[in-house]
Design a protein around this motif. Sequence first.
Motif: not given
Lengths: 337, 293, 507, 393
Positions: B34, B36, B92, B96, B224
């Motif tokens: 994912i 970010f 993840l 970030f 998201f």
Amino acid sequence: MRSPFRDALTTALLLTAAVAIVAAIGTQLSGGTQRIIIDAMIKMIIVLGMYIFVGNSGLLSFGHIGFLGLGAYTAAWLTIPPSIKASLMPGLPDFLATAALHPLPAALAGGAAASLAALLVGIPLTRLAGVAASIGTFAMLVVFYAIFSNWTSVTGGQGSLYGLPVFTSLPVAAGFTVATILGAAMYQASASGFRLRGSREDAVAAQASGIDIRRERLIAFVISAFFVGVAGALYAHFLQVVVAREFYLKLTFITVAMLVIGGMRSLSGAVAGTAFVAFLSEVLRQAERGIDLGVVSIGGRLGLQEVGLAIAMLIVLIFRPRGITGGRELTLGWRSR
Amino acid sequence: MIALQHILDAVNVGGLYALMALGIGLIFGVMRLINFAHGEMVMAGGYAMAMLSALPAPAVIAVSIIIVVALAVAIERGAFRPLRGKDPATLLVASFTVSYFLQNLSVLVFGARPLPFAFMPGLAEILEIGGLRVPLLQFVSLGLTVLALAGLAILVKRTTIGIELRAAAEDVVTAQLSGINVNRVIALAFVISAVLAWVVSLTYSAQIGQLSPAMGVRPLIIGFVATILGGLGSLPGAALGGFLVGAISVLLEVVLPSETRPFREAFLFGLVFIILVVRPEGIVRVCALQERV
Amino acid sequence: MVDAAAQPGSLVAFGVGVHFEGLRALEAVDLRLARGEILGLIGPNGAGKTTLVNVLSGYQRPSEGGVRLDGLGTAGWQPHHFARNGLGRTFQAARLFPEMTVLENVEMPGVGLGLSRRQARARAEALLSDLGIIHRATVPAQALTYGEERLVGLARALALTPKFLLLDEPAAGLSPHEARELMQRIAAVRERFGCGVLLIEHNMQVIMRLCDRVQVLARGKTIAVGTPTDVQASTEVRQAYLGASGDAGIAIAGKAAAAQAGQALLAIENLVVDYGSARALAGVSLSVCKGEFVAVIGPNGAGKSTLLATITGLVKPKSGTIQYEGRRLGAEPPARRVRDGIALVPEGRRILSNLTVEENLRVGETVRRGDPEAARRFEHVLATFPVLRSRLKGYAGRLSGGEQQQLAIARALLSGPKLLLLDEPSLGLAPLMIEQVYETLVKLNEDGLTILLMEQNANRALLAGDRAYVLRHGVVELEGPTATLRTDPAFDQAYFGFDAREGIATH
Amino acid sequence: MSLLRFASPLLSAGILALSASMALAQDKKPIVIGAAIARTGFIAAYDADPARAAEMAVKEINAAGGVLGRPLKIVYADTKSEIPQGAIAATEVLDQGADLIIVTGDFDFGGTAARTANAQGKIAIAPFAADPKFGVEGIGPFAFSFSTASDTVGTVLAEFAASKGWKTAYALTQTNIQYDLSVSRAFQARFKELNGNAALVGTDTFSMDDATIATHITRIKALNPQPDVLLLSTFTPAGPGALRQLRAAGLQMPILSGEDMDGDYWLKSVPNLSNFYFAAMGSIFGDDPRPDVNKFIAGFKALHGNHPSTAHTLTGYSVVQAIKIAAERAGSINSDAIKAAFEKFKDEKLLVGPTSFDAKTHINFMRPMVVMQVQDGKHSAVSLHTPQKIPGR
């Protein structure tokens, strides 16, 4: 065969010793430095609290900062002098509006409030696994934040709540950190913690071993929220203000990063990650000040600290993808878990 | 008439979210990541257009797309490729960190104060259509969204490169053993996601008229959530999730009484929470992601 | 056949049906397992055996019918309820807790039942001693060998002190010797715990020797229940399961000698591969000539998959050389090697289930895109596997196991290989299906394709190949023409190793 | 031994330097103003120019002989635009011997630093914190704000709207910061006082988290008749975006905003903006009705090459002015003495305008503000407006 409790206790005592040494040195340092250490210790309580759930269940949570906020607001409701509360939060129910507690019971109440919230949210949340669980906790964070920042008559809304007595001194922060380390270690060694770790390693096999994964997740979630709620109260009594925007994405990012960088599968990792990131960002802040003094630039675009911190964290992740400790515990023999 | 306007608003907002969700969903598909930092692609696109605005419009468009794409490829190379196949939590947090890095880099370079976005001011013009006064921008963004969605659908469903993309998304090793250059496919996914992010840059920046280092965070969060709601790993699901979130948020705006409207966010995410609990795998179920006993 | 209101002392499934989105995995299946009994569950691949085990242990909710465990209704139960009420099970993949030690793995069920960690640990230690694996107690499960994993999986199921034990292919992947050991333990378990054992197994010999009764599933339905002898005698069973020509071999084409004379297509010299601190290949040398059909035979963990991964470029060797078409392979990525004509049919088939059959085939064509031959090759492959032509637009995940294996081979063929590598093509297939696959391979080889095959199923591979290597513990123990090896007394020793008869725990 | 030999020259050089500086300090030890403000992060943009203005005032005062015969000196510590860092920054400047401190002009972001100073009995001044709680009530007895209260901003806007003859108003408020909520609340109350309760035809809120305000606009457009004037209580970056969307949707009525929309750095976001008004502490464009402000702006421009980003800058200068006045009246830089002198301020003439404090009120309410206008993308000062009555006071 060594007993699991002895292993956990060894780890906890070693970590406690480290915290005690830092605290002892800290009392000899300047007020500014002490504040930095207290700030790091509060973050350590948050990260340890998160670890109880995240580390043992393997589910990443983005929601714990919501519990931090709840702990902080609970402390504010209980310890701000009633005269100030009347003007800041006219909508408080009577028993809160007239309360004037000492910060210590207020901190425990903050933990209890967070636990209660975790129980209510956790019952549906623990149905979820994997990335859906993480998103669930994130949704929870947003809901908490929306309530904190808009329920003006109870939380002060966007404004900050003030009038909290000072409580979180260095010894207090160190004491709570040690208590949290011991609590996390005891949970980890307990049957419940063991069952939850089983579900982390292989959920299907854990069920075949008679483990009710939802129940174990819920237990960890509630315990973990307690410590984070206490940290919230300590934070409130450290800053002496409570303001909603502190309990949102930025702190969520930094605490999750601390946990993962340290190694989210071990207690030692939670401690190491917090210490590493806090120390590094302070070093970078000092370095940035050095640059600042050299080129006197008012309102300059420094911000090098954040950029440097990001690069350093990325390097750690690339070279130690399982975190600094790699999921191992600090023991006298550095044994693999 | 007002209802029509609300529907138009919902489609517009939903389209924006759908584009975000697709960009995020695409990368999740091939890397189980994912990303970010996708929000910062949007931010970078906005700043690139603003910085280049002295050039003629086609040049601004071309160069800014190239900048966003180059950034995406650089991130893939520098941060995500070394971490491929590692713990999802590590990936993840790495994303970030990349996002945090880019935001602060933007503060360093452009300053923290918002910059005006004045590229193609003509977009602010208003069209009068059957009593509805509709800004040209709404049509342009709607058109761009439809174009991007259709283009992506054709690419993924009808072209060999799309088949390779889906093959790599399902099983990287098999894809490699079939002669698919997985590095290239993943880089390609980043390129496509960057182009999608650029479309958002244009329509979003033109709507809000402002650029700030953290401008990508909000669309990212919604995108998201939309990806998850739609069903992680499914591109049609992502698009559907985006429109759904857009529609829900407009609906909440419309039906909530004025005093509860500030809590709209709480309702929206509360609803997301409920949908997740009722249907954890999202609206479109992907069998490759179901665990087998 | 079985009364729904069965008494305590048995595990009963009644009228169980399971539907997956239109697909009927099980239809009106009854099953009764009494305590103290060993019931064999057999059937060709895709018959629904694992689905039935999942229903019996709570992992799959039946669409119809239900399960009674020791007289209790199980409606609304989750898997852990089954476990707590005395149902232990193992999994096809052992599913140990990888980062926990062996002891912690076996401690888990006790703690799951609510014992204190101290009590659970004592129980686990006793079990591990019983099973003779206590010396591995502090080793993390991920460091175990395959055989040890199976044993620890069994120990973990036993730590529940189950009344009923469901074993899903416990012997799969074990050497015959290891399998024999395991079966003896299972028999002993029944004696000691008095529990009922449900055993899914492909190995008919094991079933015949061990089971009191056998239930046969085919296409989601029970086609026979009875004593092993009765079931074996049933023509219906033989047709469904063993195929009409169950034990028939394939005549070997008389071309082996011709191939021997050709030059080497693949030559491997002294290949060494390490995984971390473990050595997977310890100096392997082998060669494959153009047009040859070579088999590498070896038990699980011998290094066969590693060998293939190294040839295809997924794994970098520590030392040694691989020559292909006279050229030394270096750091070329897998994709490059496929383009040069090395294609792999991976273990477990690994078809792309979210893509259609046609899209899977197109993926196989990746390196030959724009090739003028492509269309002709596509037609040819469809002609070789006619079943795929009728399923082109369907999702590959919907194919049966055998069809998936055909798709995997077809996909590899579309890359226009000069050398076809196969990893255990017979794994998990019913005997009839295995025959079909081997027939296809032999035919492809006769048409000129060079084949290098990894196989545990030694007898089958020795029937098909020209030459074979026996690989064990990362070393080539023996090589020679298959015709010779089939009768060579040294073969057994090479395959099982000299320590094979001394027990599985000696490492 | 070698270590000592190596160290001794360094040591003696250090002692020499130290004694030299001490000799200098004995002559005229500077009065240290600690600035615990944001030098990085999003607030830095707001803190920078007031700090520059303070430096200008320091330079002028030092050139004229300083305060009580001592020069002024500003030392900085960065709060990084973070609430917790405020306390650390305040501790740092106090450790460096600050006699009093300047903090970020916001109740939340300056509050932690101000509280730290208060706890040590030191004066903490926020140049431009507009929250009336910044003072005795919210921080402590040693906290002062040189800003005009947010209630005043709302009042000035309402009174200005009424004076223009605009009969109906609609209030669109951003909910992310307290300031916008207070301005909006005061505006609504005052506007109703002036034009009757029915004059406020609607209110709505939005958040910086909203991707667009399309639904809000649709709701305004549905009103019939359209309101005469729109209050858009907001700050950047969301503000210009909202303004752009309102205008793009064809809403052409006059729009009023608070001080946070001061400055022209965002103006390109809304091409050819017209019919937009906001209340500010002064005009940064050289056309303020007060000549001394224009003189200051010209001086600032000469020094920094550009006019200040917002009129908040005036407060930075005024703070230093006020410190000089108070210290000289009290004859001391002692916190209690300065506090007492501040509390006697009655329409004290400072750059930002007449300034008054008393024992309870440490912020200004009845100070005039300049109403600014934007027409065809150009700023101009409309008038200096003194509030007549602030609701709730």
